[in-house]
Design an enzyme around this catalytic site. Structure first.
Site, PDB file in Angstrom:
ATOM      1  N   VAL A 108      -6.601  -6.218  11.964  1.00  0.00           N
ATOM      2  CA  VAL A 108      -7.412  -8.009  13.084  1.00  0.00           C
ATOM      3  C   VAL A 108      -9.107  -6.882  12.951  1.00  0.00           C
ATOM      4  O   VAL A 108      -9.865  -7.717  13.558  1.00  0.00           O
ATOM      5  CB  VAL A 108      -6.822  -7.991  15.048  1.00  0.00           C
ATOM      6  CG1 VAL A 108      -5.997  -8.440  15.304  1.00  0.00           C
ATOM      7  CG2 VAL A 108      -7.170  -5.990  15.329  1.00  0.00           C
ATOM      8  N   TYR A 109      -9.353  -6.071  12.126  1.00  0.00           N
ATOM      9  CA  TYR A 109     -10.628  -5.280  11.999  1.00  0.00           C
ATOM     10  C   TYR A 109     -11.675  -6.862  11.061  1.00  0.00           C
ATOM     11  O   TYR A 109     -10.787  -6.849   9.858  1.00  0.00           O
ATOM     12  CB  TYR A 109     -10.403  -4.361  11.573  1.00  0.00           C
ATOM     13  CG  TYR A 109      -9.766  -2.727  12.074  1.00  0.00           C
ATOM     14  CD1 TYR A 109     -10.052  -3.214  13.825  1.00  0.00           C
ATOM     15  CD2 TYR A 109      -9.843  -1.751  11.786  1.00  0.00           C
ATOM     16  CE1 TYR A 109      -9.450  -2.134  14.773  1.00  0.00           C
ATOM     17  CE2 TYR A 109      -9.126  -0.677  12.882  1.00  0.00           C
ATOM     18  CZ  TYR A 109      -9.189  -1.425  13.886  1.00  0.00           C
ATOM     19  OH  TYR A 109      -8.239   0.413  15.415  1.00  0.00           O
ATOM     20  N   THR A 110     -12.600  -6.518  12.215  1.00  0.00           N
ATOM     21  CA  THR A 110     -12.975  -7.471  11.307  1.00  0.00           C
ATOM     22  C   THR A 110     -12.681  -9.176  10.434  1.00  0.00           C
ATOM     23  O   THR A 110     -12.642  -9.480   8.912  1.00  0.00           O
ATOM     24  CB  THR A 110     -14.508  -7.136   9.248  1.00  0.00           C
ATOM     25  OG1 THR A 110     -13.672  -6.036   9.094  1.00  0.00           O
ATOM     26  CG2 THR A 110     -15.553  -6.246  10.714  1.00  0.00           C
TER      27      THR A 110
END
Length: 330
Positions: free
Chosen positions: A52-54
């Site tokens: 889910v990071y960036t």
């Protein structure tokens, strides 16, 4: 940089873990890749990201950065938080975890993940389904070790017991918020992890920036994350308390004594804490990254470490207080 065993395994990870949540966001790709290369050149080997990071860009950048050096890296990622609008785009189901591993492998441009972590506890999926899936992923060679993040103590213990009973792969680590201004893990997690040999990977080791020396009063800042009215862990009301600013002042005092930065002092305290394996350091800029790297290679004096430990300690609480009172001495 020194290296430590990750929980009940033989895997050695660097005493600092490079967090990549900002890669592809406030940290542009070129600067992010420069950080990774500098980290590896300095002896670091532990890199943490998540699907889910960036929106997956972080994994893509990490994948580019480690090309040609994959064997040097202990690569950690996560799944469980929603990555799309569909009902199966989240959770710890067999479908989502297997789909998530395949998607992460593509973005990371690798054929295996060293440490695959459940990002959050899933209240809907049977635990046996989740753990059996993780076991299958390890047996298939797509994942080598498994861990969890943001679990309550009973959730961690239930998972370990189920893995032992079913002979499934066991969590070797837990990634939790832990710092001088967030020591809730001391209530139950810390002793549990030491008893069960689960390595602790602290996120938020600088209290969201509170321990960096930028803040000197309880007044709400005009800029930065604490000015945004965010809810949750980095809510202004949650972090800006008289107790936390007593801790901030202690960190600043020790920083003056050691001629280190407050960030380096706060991180170094963590490195001296029993059970802590590798605090996650992240940065908006290369200068911040270099400063955080300066937390390794030296030690607080026993007096300085104890001073910080005492000022940040949680109040005495039942039943730990009663157990300590009646603890048998041998």
């Amino acid at each position: 940089m020194n290296h430590r065993k990750l929980g009940k395994s033989g895997l050695l990870v660097s005493e600092l873990c490079l967090g990549t949540m900002l890669f592809g966001g406030s940290t542009e790709e070129e600067e992010a890749i420069r950080m990774v290369h500098r980290f590896l050149d300095a002896g670091g080997n532990f890199i943490d990201t998540a699907d889910v990071y960036t929106e997956g860009v972080s994994e893509q950048i990490v994948g580019k950065a480690i090309q040609g050096r994959r064997s040097e890296v202990v690569l950690a990622t996560k799944a469980g938080i929603a990555v799309g609008p569909h009902p199966n785009d989240r959770g710890s189901t067999r479908k989502h975890l297997m789909d998530g591993v395949e998607a992460s492998l593509r973005r990371l441009n690798t054929d295996y993940i060293d440490l695959f972590q459940l990002h959050v506890w899933d209240h809907e999926t049977p635990l046996e389904e989740t753990l059996r899936t993780l076991d299958d992923l390890v047996k298939a060679g797509k994942v080598r070790y498994v861990g969890c993040c943001n679990f309550l103590a009973w959730q961690l213990m239930k998972s370990l017991a189920c893995s032992d009973a079913k002979d499934y792969v066991r969590f070797v680590s837990i990634q939790q918020q832990y710092s001088l201004v967030s020591r809730e893990m001391d209530r139950e997690h810390m002793s549990l992890c030491q008893e069960e040999q689960v390595g602790i990977i602290p996120w938020g080791p600088l209290g969201g920036g509170l321990l960096t020396g930028k803040y000197s009063s309880l007044e709400k800042p005009d800029a930065g994350r604490f000015s945004l009215g965010l809810s949750g862990e980095f809510d202004y009301q949650n972090k800006f308390t008289p107790k936390n600013f007593e801790i901030v002042q202690a960190v600043n005092e020790v920083a003056r004594q050691t001629e280190k930065t407050p960030s380096q002092v706060a991180l170094n305290w963590l490195l001296g804490k029993e059970g802590i394996v590798s605090p996650i350091i992240g940065a908006n800029s290369f200068a911040q990254f270099e400063q955080n790297m300066g937390a390794a290679g030296w030690s607080l004096t026993p007096e300085q470490w104890s001073y910080l430990d005492d000022v940040s300690r949680l109040p005495s609480e039942y039943p730990a207080r009663m157990q300590e009172r009646f603890r048998r001495t041998w």
